[in-house]
Design an enzyme around this catalytic site. Structure first.
Site, mmCIF file in Angstrom:
data_model
loop_
_atom_site.group_PDB
_atom_site.id
_atom_site.type_symbol
_atom_site.label_atom_id
_atom_site.label_comp_id
_atom_site.label_asym_id
_atom_site.label_seq_id
_atom_site.Cartn_x
_atom_site.Cartn_y
_atom_site.Cartn_z
ATOM 1 N N ASP A 136 0.849 -1.052 0.005
ATOM 2 C CA ASP A 136 -0.005 -0.031 -0.037
ATOM 3 C C ASP A 136 0.915 1.341 -0.038
ATOM 4 O OD1 ASP A 136 -2.115 -1.605 0.306
ATOM 5 O OD2 ASP A 136 -2.813 -0.878 2.113
ATOM 6 N N ALA A 137 1.929 1.091 0.753
ATOM 7 C CA ALA A 137 2.777 2.574 1.065
ATOM 8 C C ALA A 137 3.319 2.945 -0.407
ATOM 9 C CB ALA A 137 3.964 2.343 1.865
ATOM 10 N N TYR A 174 1.998 2.339 -3.293
ATOM 11 C CA TYR A 174 0.566 2.614 -4.095
ATOM 12 C C TYR A 174 0.338 4.345 -3.707
ATOM 13 C CZ TYR A 174 -3.989 2.801 -5.876
ATOM 14 O OH TYR A 174 -5.364 3.006 -6.664
ATOM 15 N N LEU A 190 -11.706 9.870 3.763
ATOM 16 C CA LEU A 190 -10.959 10.479 4.949
ATOM 17 C C LEU A 190 -9.534 11.024 4.373
ATOM 18 C CD1 LEU A 190 -11.133 7.687 7.639
ATOM 19 C CD2 LEU A 190 -12.088 10.029 7.739
ATOM 20 N N GLU A 233 -11.113 6.590 17.218
ATOM 21 C CA GLU A 233 -11.350 5.267 16.974
ATOM 22 C C GLU A 233 -10.173 4.601 16.247
ATOM 23 O OE1 GLU A 233 -14.567 5.103 14.221
ATOM 24 O OE2 GLU A 233 -15.614 6.680 15.324
ATOM 25 N N LYS A 264 -8.329 2.803 13.283
ATOM 26 C CA LYS A 264 -8.793 2.699 11.840
ATOM 27 C C LYS A 264 -8.658 1.278 11.111
ATOM 28 C CE LYS A 264 -8.556 4.871 7.137
ATOM 29 N NZ LYS A 264 -8.081 3.620 6.299
ATOM 30 N N ASP A 282 -8.533 -1.734 9.083
ATOM 31 C CA ASP A 282 -7.977 -1.994 7.637
ATOM 32 C C ASP A 282 -8.706 -3.089 6.865
ATOM 33 O OD1 ASP A 282 -6.506 -1.721 5.356
ATOM 34 O OD2 ASP A 282 -4.640 -2.529 6.180
ATOM 35 N N ARG A 302 -18.688 0.325 -0.384
ATOM 36 C CA ARG A 302 -18.420 1.515 -0.479
ATOM 37 C C ARG A 302 -18.284 1.952 -1.926
ATOM 38 N NH1 ARG A 302 -14.003 4.965 -0.778
ATOM 39 N NH2 ARG A 302 -14.465 7.292 -0.370
ATOM 40 N N GLU A 348 -16.847 -1.072 8.596
ATOM 41 C CA GLU A 348 -15.992 -1.737 8.033
ATOM 42 C C GLU A 348 -16.034 -3.163 8.079
ATOM 43 O OE1 GLU A 348 -13.984 0.705 6.746
ATOM 44 O OE2 GLU A 348 -12.057 -0.459 5.974
ATOM 45 N N TYR A 391 -18.988 2.707 11.794
ATOM 46 C CA TYR A 391 -18.172 3.749 12.410
ATOM 47 C C TYR A 391 -19.092 5.112 12.037
ATOM 48 C CZ TYR A 391 -16.603 3.727 7.373
ATOM 49 O OH TYR A 391 -16.483 3.937 6.087
ATOM 50 N N LYS A 432 -12.531 12.128 15.039
ATOM 51 C CA LYS A 432 -13.883 12.860 14.358
ATOM 52 C C LYS A 432 -14.169 13.857 15.350
ATOM 53 C CE LYS A 432 -14.960 8.693 12.308
ATOM 54 N NZ LYS A 432 -15.902 7.496 12.159
ATOM 55 N N LYS A 490 -2.351 8.261 9.999
ATOM 56 C CA LYS A 490 -1.786 6.866 9.696
ATOM 57 C C LYS A 490 -0.436 6.288 10.484
ATOM 58 C CE LYS A 490 -3.591 4.956 6.174
ATOM 59 N NZ LYS A 490 -3.466 5.402 4.978
ATOM 60 N N CYS A 507 32.543 -22.097 5.678
ATOM 61 C CA CYS A 507 32.243 -21.213 6.319
ATOM 62 C C CYS A 507 32.792 -19.899 6.069
ATOM 63 C CB CYS A 507 32.427 -21.588 7.905
ATOM 64 S SG CYS A 507 32.315 -20.241 9.314
ATOM 65 N N CYS A 533 35.405 -18.805 9.101
ATOM 66 C CA CYS A 533 36.617 -19.728 9.593
ATOM 67 C C CYS A 533 36.954 -20.813 8.541
ATOM 68 C CB CYS A 533 36.363 -20.263 10.688
ATOM 69 S SG CYS A 533 35.266 -21.777 10.533
ATOM 70 N N CYS A 592 28.199 -24.432 10.026
ATOM 71 C CA CYS A 592 29.513 -24.553 10.035
ATOM 72 C C CYS A 592 30.020 -25.597 11.052
ATOM 73 C CB CYS A 592 30.493 -23.214 10.488
ATOM 74 S SG CYS A 592 31.681 -23.159 11.141
ATOM 75 N N CYS A 630 35.814 -21.531 15.475
ATOM 76 C CA CYS A 630 35.134 -20.746 14.360
ATOM 77 C C CYS A 630 34.901 -19.279 15.203
ATOM 78 C CB CYS A 630 33.980 -21.095 13.707
ATOM 79 S SG CYS A 630 32.966 -19.798 12.851
HETATM 80 O O1 D41 Z 1 -12.197 2.157 10.732
HETATM 81 C C1 D41 Z 1 -12.116 2.701 9.537
HETATM 82 N N1 D41 Z 1 -11.740 2.244 8.570
HETATM 83 C C2 D41 Z 1 -13.204 4.043 9.733
HETATM 84 C C3 D41 Z 1 -13.202 4.473 8.286
HETATM 85 C C4 D41 Z 1 -13.553 4.681 10.855
HETATM 86 N N2 D41 Z 1 -13.276 4.281 11.999
HETATM 87 N N3 D41 Z 1 -14.178 5.850 10.425
HETATM 88 C C5 D41 Z 1 -14.516 6.288 9.167
HETATM 89 N N4 D41 Z 1 -15.256 7.578 9.254
HETATM 90 C C6 D41 Z 1 -15.471 8.096 7.895
HETATM 91 C C7 D41 Z 1 -16.256 9.237 7.946
HETATM 92 C C8 D41 Z 1 -15.469 10.420 8.841
HETATM 93 C C9 D41 Z 1 -16.176 9.832 6.589
HETATM 94 C C10 D41 Z 1 -17.499 9.069 8.344
HETATM 95 C C11 D41 Z 1 -14.024 5.485 8.052
HETATM 96 C C12 D41 Z 1 -14.343 6.433 6.791
HETATM 97 N N5 D41 Z 1 -14.928 7.402 6.806
HETATM 98 C C13 D41 Z 1 -13.875 6.050 5.747
HETATM 99 N N6 D41 Z 1 -13.648 4.355 5.310
HETATM 100 C C14 D41 Z 1 -13.455 4.248 4.029
HETATM 101 C C15 D41 Z 1 -13.296 5.552 3.482
HETATM 102 C C16 D41 Z 1 -13.670 6.440 4.527
#
Ligand code: D41
Length: 672
Positions: free
Chosen positions: A33-34, A36, A83, A113, A115, A117, A136, A173, A225, A289, A313, A410, A413, A428, A434
């Site tokens: 992901d990083a 990407y 987000l 909260e 996040k 994955d 979504r 999620e 969420y 939030k 993140k 080795c 040694c 070895c 050694c």
């Molecule tokens: O746990 C999550 N992945 C998570 C995703 C979360 N705890 N809160 C989220 N809150 C929002 C908003 C603020 C827009 C209601 C989200 C997401 N959005 C989100 N997940 C994927 C795109 C956006």
């Protein structure tokens, strides 16, 4: 090679399209992901600098995936927003500054909260009945996955309780907990089926099944969420809304917390980051939030992201880099381990330039060659690992890839190397002749959980061995200040301190000494078990294989290693020399089974104030308790300090007694 902006935009566009197709449509990412995210950010940057290069079809204009034709598409009545991300403390305080300036409020309350994955979905309840569920997708349109969501165990099909809205859209999620993921992949691999790269892709792949009977077999779990369109009454705060959902039977995060101000947000972030590895599911950050719905409405949103929320993140745990070469390291038992030399990368919060490749089987499994782009993973405190080779079109031509060849002798040694039948490890055969093995043996002997010789670091050990000042661990005890002060960077004071530390280490315990000897497969726990079973070193050394196997945790292989060690005359000489040098320990009196806590099994978790976890476990064992590292139905009590995560949860779920540090200290005092 520098590309023109046009060419770079074209290259990034092609790459991102290829990557996102693999990710969204095939649930099998080509790159971490990083990588990407970095490519996406670079493209955004170029488009901002050169607006003429921005196409409406650019990957930057499409967040998420278009629905697949095989599912009916669903247009969300209200778009599912995305987000914004914060990658640093500064990004988060910038967010807070923008929020408090717009609101003209100093102390803003934020709901925090983890996040998750996973895969974002929307679930609609009409008059309390689940009637529709959709992914979504790109935020406006998703896929109709109602049949699949109905199979998710913790999603209620009917809501229960008071004042249920006539129309309620819940957003959340879908994830696969890590334990269940490991089991599921192990089973798939045993059956020769496809294994998933990570829990998130497994969750996405499972929701994408056209046959919901397959989805039903996957350990999916939902966490709400937020809400979308609602016809009915809900509380005026985010946290209270989620609690209300929970009352109706909809699962929400157990880790949610509402705090005031940005400092408290940062503290929450740090505390969850510290528990990240222990959590039962993968998370990639924290979502903050604004808690008041009225304030959320005043803030509104820009393009597709709310101004009132942000995702801070965590540092990526997986990134890709180039494998520059391979070194071979010789360990304590002679095992020769290939170590990857990497183009340095920032992963898991640190810069990594080496990673273990384990052994030749692992190299074969990965199919990795020098010159390849590889995915490096560093999670928590574990040693960085190479998890896969990046399979992308712009990979190297075979001619530029160099096969990794194991040394025939080795590398330290020059002794022969040997690979025992059925073992993946090449060793070895040089033993203590050694120098690499000798150095590793001494490092282990001096380490904290062994003889605990403070100040005897790697550099010093290297010098002592290289200058032939010591050839066994027992020789440490014949060193004197005059000899040591002749070494590099050793002044008079530090030499005296070292000799003093070596002298003090002589007063040890039997389990520490057994562990320090470095017998293959004998870790701390086995050393303790041996000490409490045999009570004396003589007895351990005299025990035949069958008697050794009577000890808890000692199987035939470990018994064989212990026996081989004590029968080796060189080891006997070293042990005799240690005793002559004055290494001593108090008689072992408490055989396991004695003491006021005999018969109890304890797990210590979280951070303690008055001592480290190791010390706490030692005190428990001295009182006759057994200590374990994971909670199970057999656990009697959990001693939990702040930051205790999944172990505490598991104990709660199993109804196991949980006590805090002060209760524990009182108990220990009473038992004394
Ligand atoms: O746990 C999550 N992945 C998570 C995703 C979360 N705890 N809160 C989220 N809150 C929002 C908003 C603020 C827009 C209601 C989200 C997401 N959005 C989100 N997940 C994927 C795109 C956006």
């Amino acid at each position: 090679m520098t590309l023109s902006p046009e060419d770079e935009v074209a290259a990034l566009t092609a790459q991102l399209s290829r990557w996102s197709k693999a990710y969204f449509e095939e649930d099998a990412p080509l790159v971490p992901d990083a990588d990407y995210d970095a490519a996406m950010r670079r493209l955004q940057e170029l488009e901002a600098e050169h607006p003429t290069l921005k196409r409406s079809t650019s990957p930057t204009q499409r967040v998420g995936s278009a629905p697949l034709s095989s599912f009916e598409s669903v247009t969300h009545r209200r778009p599912m927003l995305s987000l914004d991300n914060a990658f640093s403390r500064e990004d988060l305080s910038d967010f807070h500054r923008r929020v408090s300036e717009r609101l003209k409020v100093h102390d803003v309350a934020y709901c925090c909260e983890p996040k998750l994955d996973g895969v974002a979905v929307s679930i609609v309840y009409a008059n309390g009945e689940l009637v529709l569920a959709a992914t979504r997708g790109d935020g406006s349109t998703g896929e109709n996955v109602t049949a699949n969501i109905r199979t998710v165990q913790n999603v209620p099909l009917t809501l229960e309780g008071e004042d249920i809205p006539s129309y309620l859209e819940v957003r959340g999620e879908v994830v696969i907990p890590t334990d269940a993921f490991d089991k599921m992949n192990a089973r798939a691999s045993a059956l020769g089926e496809k294994v998933f790269v990570n829990p998130r892709n497994a969750a996405a792949g499972s929701l994408r099944q056209l046959d919901s009977r397959i989805t039903a077999k996957r350990p999916l779990s939902f966490t709400a969420y937020s809400v979308g369109v609602v016809e009915g009454d809900l509380p005026d705060c985010h946290d209270a809304t989620l609690r209300q959902l929970s009352q109706w039977g909809i699962p929400v995060s157990d880790y949610m917390e509402t705090v005031t101000g940005v400092e408290a947000c940062e503290a929450y972030y740090e505390s969850i980051a510290a528990q990240r590895e222990a959590l039962p599911f993968d998370i990639d950050g924290i979502v903050f939030k604004v808690n008041s719905i009225a304030q959320q409405e005043r803030l509104g949103f820009v393009s597709r992201a709310p101004r009132w929320a942000i995702a801070r993140k965590f540092p990526a745990q997986e990134v890709s880099t180039c494998l520059l070469g391979v070194d071979f390291q010789v360990g304590r038992t002679g095992a020769i381990t290939p170590v990857a030399r990497l183009d340095p990368v920032f992963v898991g919060g640190v810069t990594v330039s080496n990673a273990t490749l384990h052994n030749s089987d692992e190299i074969e499994r990965l199919g990795v060659c020098i010159g390849d782009r590889v995915v490096v993973r560093r999670a928590g405190d574990v040693i960085p690992q190479i998890v896969s080779v990046v399979q992308d079109e712009d990979g190297l031509p075979d001619a530029a890839r160099t096969k990794i060849v194991f040394p025939k002798a080795c590398p330290e040694c020059g002794s022969d190397v040997d690979r025992q039948d059925g073992e993946a490890v090449v060793r070895c055969v040089g033993g203590m002749s050694c120098s690499a093995q000798l150095k590793a043996v001494i490092r282990h002997f001096a380490s904290r959980k062994a003889m605990d010789i403070e100040g005897l670091g790697d550099k010093l050990i290297d010098q002592l061995v290289d200058e032939a000042l010591i050839s066994t661990v027992a020789d440490l005890f014949s060193l004197d200040v005059a000899t040591v002060s002749g070494l590099d960077r050793m002044g008079m004071k530090s030499s005296e301190n070292l000799i003093e530390a070596i002298d003090q280490s002589k007063a040890t315990t039997l389990p520490r000494l057994i562990y320090a000897l470095g017998i293959r497969e004998v870790g701390e726990a086995t050393a303790r078990a041996l000490a409490s079973h045999f009570l004396t070193l003589e007895e351990v050394m005299a025990a035949p294989v069958e008697t050794l196997e009577d000890v808890d945790d000692v199987g035939p292989i470990v018994a064989k290693h212990i026996r081989a060690f004590v029968l080796d005359s060189r080891n006997q000489e070293v042990i005799a020399a240690l005793l002559t040098a004055g290494v001593n320990w108090p008689a072992v009196s408490i055989a396991s089974g004695d003491g006021p806590l005999a018969g109890t099994i304890w797990v210590v978790t979280g951070k303690l104030e008055s001592m480290g976890r190791d010390d706490a476990e030692q005190r428990l064992r001295a009182l006759g308790a057994k200590t374990a590292s994971s909670v199970s139905a057999k656990t009697t009590t959990v001693l939990a300090g702040p930051g205790a995560g999944s172990k505490r949860k598991k104990a709660e779920a199993l109804g196991i007694e949980i006590i805090d540090e002060s209760e524990w200290l009182t108990l220990v005092e009473e038992l004394k």
